[in-house]
Scaffold this active site. Structure first.
Site, PDB file in Angstrom:
ATOM      1  N   TRP A   1     -14.687 -36.571  -0.034  1.00  0.00           N
ATOM      2  CA  TRP A   1     -14.222 -35.295   0.504  1.00  0.00           C
ATOM      3  C   TRP A   1     -15.172 -34.692   1.545  1.00  0.00           C
ATOM      4  O   TRP A   1     -14.996 -33.554   1.940  1.00  0.00           O
ATOM      5  CB  TRP A   1     -14.035 -34.312  -0.651  1.00  0.00           C
ATOM      6  CG  TRP A   1     -13.113 -34.848  -1.695  1.00  0.00           C
ATOM      7  CD1 TRP A   1     -11.750 -34.743  -1.722  1.00  0.00           C
ATOM      8  CD2 TRP A   1     -13.489 -35.609  -2.857  1.00  0.00           C
ATOM      9  NE1 TRP A   1     -11.254 -35.395  -2.823  1.00  0.00           N
ATOM     10  CE2 TRP A   1     -12.286 -35.939  -3.546  1.00  0.00           C
ATOM     11  CE3 TRP A   1     -14.698 -36.051  -3.383  1.00  0.00           C
ATOM     12  CZ2 TRP A   1     -12.280 -36.676  -4.725  1.00  0.00           C
ATOM     13  CZ3 TRP A   1     -14.688 -36.798  -4.550  1.00  0.00           C
ATOM     14  CH2 TRP A   1     -13.484 -37.098  -5.216  1.00  0.00           C
ATOM     15  N   ASP A   2     -16.194 -35.426   1.982  1.00  0.00           N
ATOM     16  CA  ASP A   2     -17.190 -34.889   2.911  1.00  0.00           C
ATOM     17  C   ASP A   2     -17.910 -33.700   2.285  1.00  0.00           C
ATOM     18  O   ASP A   2     -18.156 -32.681   2.936  1.00  0.00           O
ATOM     19  CB  ASP A   2     -16.534 -34.492   4.241  1.00  0.00           C
ATOM     20  CG  ASP A   2     -17.561 -34.136   5.317  1.00  0.00           C
ATOM     21  OD1 ASP A   2     -18.735 -34.511   5.162  1.00  0.00           O
ATOM     22  OD2 ASP A   2     -17.191 -33.473   6.297  1.00  0.00           O
ATOM     23  N   TYR A   3     -18.251 -33.838   1.008  1.00  0.00           N
ATOM     24  CA  TYR A   3     -18.975 -32.790   0.307  1.00  0.00           C
ATOM     25  C   TYR A   3     -20.485 -33.056   0.346  1.00  0.00           C
ATOM     26  O   TYR A   3     -21.182 -32.987  -0.676  1.00  0.00           O
ATOM     27  CB  TYR A   3     -18.489 -32.688  -1.143  1.00  0.00           C
ATOM     28  CG  TYR A   3     -17.205 -31.918  -1.337  1.00  0.00           C
ATOM     29  CD1 TYR A   3     -16.694 -31.091  -0.353  1.00  0.00           C
ATOM     30  CD2 TYR A   3     -16.489 -32.029  -2.526  1.00  0.00           C
ATOM     31  CE1 TYR A   3     -15.512 -30.390  -0.541  1.00  0.00           C
ATOM     32  CE2 TYR A   3     -15.302 -31.325  -2.731  1.00  0.00           C
ATOM     33  CZ  TYR A   3     -14.823 -30.506  -1.726  1.00  0.00           C
ATOM     34  OH  TYR A   3     -13.653 -29.803  -1.922  1.00  0.00           O
TER      35      TYR A   3
END
Length: 825
Positions: free
Chosen positions: A505-507
Site C-alpha cells: 500500500w506504499d505505507y
C-alpha cells in the site's frame, strides 16, 4: 409557467436519481436515492399539472431526506447539509408566489369543469402550504443545531507537566547536541532526538496573538519550466549562533543573519535540471560544530570572534584553506546525488572532505541513472559521522539502484561503514568496483540518533513496486516499512520493528522517529515514537525495539485473486489516529448527485478495511498513501511527555493494470519524467489517484485534516479538532473550517504553544498545546508545506520562522519566502 418549468426540471432530476438509484441498489447500496427519485418525479408531474398536491408530496420528500440524513450521519454539519441542501432549496422555491399562485385543485367529481388556477392572494391559503413550510423550517433548525455540534471533536486537556526538571532536553545525553543553547536549532528536529521541541517560553497562549512579521527574505529560487511536477519547498532552517542555514528546492544553500534575515552567503552546487526526478526538494541541511568542540562550547563564541572567523575564512591569499576554514561544517545533499561539506562561516567548499569537498553518492550503486536516485532529506550528523540515505523513484521500474545507508567520516569524507538491506551483515566499506544490492528498501526520510546508546534509527520505505511484492526476498520482507536501529560504530543491526508486513500500500515509514525518555510505572524508559502513514504511533523502547505501549497483531483482509498473497495480520498500536473504516454513508459531495456517484464508485471498488489488497478491479486505499502522517512527523514535549500531531485523512484508489511487456507505457502517456507508476519489469502497472467525485471534491466526507494531542505515557488521544479551511481549495475563497490535510509538521515550545503551516490553505497557525485551541493565524504568500522552527535572536526575542514556497503535486501556490515572526519590541 414557473410551476410547469419547475416540474420539468424535477422530472429530469428524478430521472437522473432513478438511474443512479437503481444502479446503487443493484450494487447493494442505499435505496434512498431510488425512493427520492420517485418523490421528485411525482412532484414534477403534479407541478406540470398545476396540482396543489405537489407541495404535500414534496413535504414528504423533505422530511424523509432529513430523517435519512440524520440516521446516516447525525448532527454532523458538513455531512448533513449537503445531503439536504438541494432538497430544502427546492422546497423554498416551491413556497414562493411564482410557483404557488399557479397551483390549484380539481373541482368536485360531480363538476365537469377542468382544474382551475387559484390566486395566491385569494384562493391559496397558508394551511395548504403548512406541511412543506414546516418541513423546511424543521430542516433549517436541525442544520442550525448541527452547526454548533462536531462529532469528530474530542475535548480534553493534556497534562501541564508530568516529569521532573531533569527531563528537560538540555539534560538528555544527546551526543553531539548535548548542551545546545535554548535559543538554537542545530538539526532538522532541533536535535538528533527529532523532537521538534524548543525550550523557549517567551511566546505563550496569552501573548501569541500579538505576533507580527519581523522580516521576510526571498531566496529567488522558484518552480520553473523543466522542473518535475513535485518541485516543492519543504525546508526547516537551522539556527547556529547568529546565523540561519537553509537550502532551496534546486539545492542552493543560503546563510542568513538571524536578526534581520539579510543574506550572508550562498552556495550553488550547479546541480543540473532533470525531469526524471520524482521529487525536486530539499528538507534541510545538517550541522557539525567542529572536531573536539561540543555545541555548548561552540555557542560561547562571541560576535567579534565569529566575525573574525568569517573574515579569516574568506581570505586565502596563498590558495590554501585558512586555519579557521571548515572548523564548523554544513552538510548538503544535492538533487544530483552528491553530498557537500561547506564552511559554516563562509559557505566555501571544504576541500579536505571527499573529492574536493563532495562525495559522489552514485558510487558503487547498481543500475544508477541520473534523476532516479538522490537525497531529499538532511543526513544525520554525530561527533564523528555523517550518515546519509537516499530516495529512489517510486513505482517506475524494478531495475532500481540500491537503498544502502552509508556513514562517512565527518572530517575526511572517508566511508566508515555501509548498511545494505540486501546484504545486512557485511557493513565494512565496500570495495572499489563492487556494487550494493539493487532495488532494496530505502530510507528517503530523516533518521534520528542517540549517541549515548550508540544507535541511529532509520525509518525505512518499501521496496518498489509498492503494490506488487510476490517476488520480494526474505531480507526485503524483513526490512521494508520498518524502523531499523543500527550500531553507530559499525552499522550492524541492533533491532528491527516492522510497522507493516508485506507492504502492498506504499505505507513507508515516512516520519523521523522522535526520541524521548518516558516516566512509566516501571521507571524511566528510553522511548522512540514512530508515526506511520496508516495512523499508528508506535511507542517503542529504543534500546530493544520492544513496544512500550501495547501492539497487537490484528487479522486483516487477504481477499485477492492475484498470486501475490497479502499477510494475514498487521501490527496495530494502542496509540493510533487511524480513522474508522469507510462505509457507504461516509461518501460525500456538494449535492445528492455527486454523492450518489461517489456511493456507486465506493460500491464498485474492492474495500475491506485499511489493508485491502490491490486488485485489477480497483481497490480503495484508506488511509491513502498520502498518509495520516508523512515526512513532517509530530512534535513531542519531553517535559510534559505529550505529542502534538497533525493527522490527515484522504482516501486513494489503486488499480493494477496487467502489463503487456516490460517496455510498454500504460499509465503515464502524457506525463513528463520517468514514467511514474509504470513498474517496468513487473507484471502490473498501477493507476493511483485520490478518491474524488465528478466535480473534483473528495468522495469521503470531511474532516480531511485535524490537530490532535496525545499523552505518550497512556496512549490516550486527549483532544482532537478540525484544522484548516478550504479557502484556497474551493472555486470561491470561502474560509469554511472543514479540516484540510497538512503536509509539513508542527513545532512545540515550552511556552505551551505549537506552530504549523503545512495545511493546504495558506496560513501559519498557533495552538494551545494543552487544549488544541487555535490561538492565532497569519496569511502566507504561498503554500507553507514545511515545518516551522523557533529560535532566539541576539536581542533575546523569540522568533518563529516559516517557509512559504508551495508544493507542486498538491497544487499550492509556489513561492520563495522565508518569514520571521516575533512579538512587538
Amino acid at each position: 409557467m414557473a410551476a410547469a418549468i419547475t416540474g420539468g426540471i424535477l422530472v429530469l432530476l428524478g430521472v437522473g436519481l432513478a438511474v443512479g438509484g437503481i444502479w446503487l441498489a443493484a450494487l447493494g447500496g442505499s435505496w434512498f436515492y431510488l425512493l427520492a427519485s420517485i418523490g421528485f418525479l411525482v412532484t414534477g408531474v403534479l407541478l406540470i399539472k398545476r396540482h396543489i398536491a405537489a407541495l404535500w408530496v414534496y413535504a414528504a420528500v423533505v422530511i424523509v431526506t432529513l430523517l435519512w440524513a440524520l440516521w446516516e450521519v447525525g448532527l454532523d454539519w458538513w455531512a448533513l447539509v449537503p445531503r439536504c441542501s438541494l432538497v430544502v432549496l427546492i422546497g423554498l422555491w416551491l413556497l414562493t408566489p411564482w410557483v404557488t399562485r399557479a397551483l390549484g385543485t380539481p373541482t368536485s367529481s360531480r363538476s365537469p369543469r377542468p382544474a382551475t388556477a387559484r390566486s395566491f392572494s385569494s384562493a391559496f391559503d397558508w394551511p395548504t402550504m403548512a406541511p412543506l413550510a414546516a418541513a423546511v423550517v424543521v430542516s433549517a433548525i436541525v442544520a442550525l443545531v448541527s452547526l454548533f455540534t462536531d462529532p469528530h471533536a474530542i475535548q480534553g486537556q493534556l497534562p501541564e507537566a508530568v516529569a521532573s526538571p531533569s527531563q528537560d532536553e538540555g539534560a538528555h545525553n544527546d551526543g553531539l547536541l548535548e548542551g545546545i543553547a535554548d535559543g538554537e536549532w542545530h538539526a532538522y528536529g532541533r536535535t538528533g532526538y527529532g523532537q521538534r521541541y524548543s525550550p523557549l517560553n517567551e511566546i505563550t497562549p496569552e501573548n501569541v496573538g500579538e505576533l507580527e512579521v519581523a522580516w521576510t527574505f526571498h531566496t529567488g529560487d522558484t518552480r520553473g519550466p523543466g522542473d518535475p511536477i513535485e518541485t516543492t519547498y519543504e525546508v526547516t532552517p537551522l539556527k547556529v549562533d547568529d546565523t540561519l542555514y537553509l537550502c532551496t528546492p534546486h539545492s542552493l544553500v543560503i546563510a542568513l543573519d538571524a536578526d534581520d534575515g539579510s543574506e550572508k552567503w550562498r552556495f550553488d552546487p550547479q546541480s543540473p535540471q532533470n525531469i526524471n526526478r520524482q521529487h525536486q526538494t530539499c528538507r534541510g541541511v545538517s550541522y557539525h560544530p567542529g572536531t573536539g568542540e561540543t555545541d555548548a562550547t561552540a555557542n560561547e563564541t562571541t560576535a567579534d570572534e565569529t566575525a573574525n572567523a568569517t573574515a579569516d575564512a574568506a581570505i586565502d591569499t596563498d590558495g590554501e584553506a585558512s586555519e579557521t576554514l571548515c572548523q564548523r561544517r554544513i552538510f548538503m545533499p544535492t538533487a544530483d546525488a552528491r553530498l557537500f561539506a561547506l564552511d559554516a562561516e563562509s559557505g566555501r567548499v571544504c576541500e579536505d572532505f571527499g573529492d574536493k569537498g563532495a562525495i559522489d553518492l552514485s558510487a558503487n550503486m547498481p543500475n544508477y541513472r541520473p534523476g532516479f536516485y538522490y537525497s531529499t532529506s538532511p543526513p544525520v550528523v554525530t561527533r564523528d559521522l555523517v550518515i546519509v540515505g537516499g530516495a529512489i523513484n517510486d513505482n517506475v521500474t524494478t531495475d532500481n539502484t540500491s537503498g544502502v545507508i552509508r556513514a562517512y567520516d565527518v572530517q575526511s569524507g572517508e566511508l566508515v561503514w555501509n548498511w545494505d538491506p540486501g546484504n545486512p551483515d557485511e557493513t565494512d566499506p565496500i570495495d572499489d568496483g563492487d556494487f550494493y544490492t539493487a532495488n532494496g528498501p530505502n530510507m528517503w526520510s530523516i533518521a534520528s540518533v542517540d549517541e549515548s546508546l550508540g544507535m541511529v534509527y532509520l525509518p525505512m520505505g518499501n521496496q518498489p513496486p509498492d503494490q506488487w511484492g510476490a517476488e520480494r526476498d526474505e531480507l526485503t520482507e524483513r526490512f521494508s516499512t520498518s524502523i531499523v536501529a543500527l550500531d553507530l560504530a559499525d552499522g550492524r543491526v541492533e533491532w528491527v520493528f516492522q510497522t507493516v508486513h508485506h507492504d502492498l500500500w506504499d505505507y513507508d515509514v515516512p516520519s523521523q522517529p522522535s526520541l524521548i525518555d518516558l516516566d512509566m510505572p516501571e521507571g524511566k524508559v528510553p522511548a522512540l515514537v514512530a508515526p506511520t502513514k496508516q495512523g499508528d504511533l508506535f511507542v517503542l523502547n529504543r534500546e530493544t525495539g520492544e513496544p512500550i505501549l501495547p501492539v497487537e497483531e490484528e487479522d486483516v483482509s487477504q481477499s485477492t485473486q492475484l498470486p501475490d498473497i497479502a499477510h494475514p495480520t498487521q501490527p496495530a498500536s494502542a496509540l493510533s489516529l487511524e480513522p474508522p473504516a469507510l462505509e457507504e454513508s461516509d461518501m460525500w459531495g456538494a449535492t445528492l448527485f455527486d454523492q450518489l456517484a461517489c456511493r456507486i464508485a465506493f460500491r464498485k471498488l474492492d474495500y475491506e478495511g485499511r489493508y485491502t489488497p490491490p486488485s485489477i478491479n480497483g481497490t480503495l486505499i484508506y488511509p491513502g498513501n498520502f498518509g495520516v502522517f508523512n515526512w513532517g512527523s509530530i512534535a513531542v514535549d519531553p517535559v510534559r511527555q505529550v505529542a502534538f500531531t497533525t493527522p490527515g485523512y484522504l482516501a486513494f484508489v489503486s488499480r493494477l493494470i496487467p502489463r503487456d511487456d516490460e517496455d510498454s507505457v500504460h499509465v503515464s502517456l502524457d506525463a513528463p519524467g520517468p514514467g511514474i507508476n509504470e513498474n517496468f519489469g513487473a507484471p502490473y502497472a498501477v493507476a493511483l489517484m485520490p478518491f474524488m467525485s465528478p466535480i473534483d471534491l473528495p468522495c469521503q466526507q470531511p474532516p480531511w485534516g485535524m490537530v490532535a494531542g496525545a499523552d505518550l505515557r497512556t496512549g490516550e488521544v486527549v483532544w482532537q479538532h478540525r484544522n484548516g479551511t478550504v479557502r484556497d481549495l474551493a472555486p470561491l475563497p470561502l474560509p469554511f473550517r472543514m479540516g484540510v490535510p497538512d503536509l509539513g509538521g508542527p513545532v512545540m515550545t515550552a511556552g505551551g504553544v505549537a506552530f504549523m503551516s503545512g495545511t493546504l490553505d495558506y496560513y501559519v497557525r498557533a495552538y494551545d498545546v494543552t487544549t488544541g485551541e487555535q490561538l492565532w493565524e497569519d496569511r502566507l504568500p504561498a503554500g507553507g508545506q514545511a515545518t516551522p522552527m523557533t529560535y532566539r535572536d541576539s536581542q533575546g526575542r523569540q522568533m518563529v520562522l516559516v517557509v512559504a514556497g508551495g508544493h507542486g503535486s498538491l497544487g499550492t501556490k509556489a513561492g520563495d519566502a522565508i518569514i520571521a515572526y516575533a512579538l512587538p519590541e
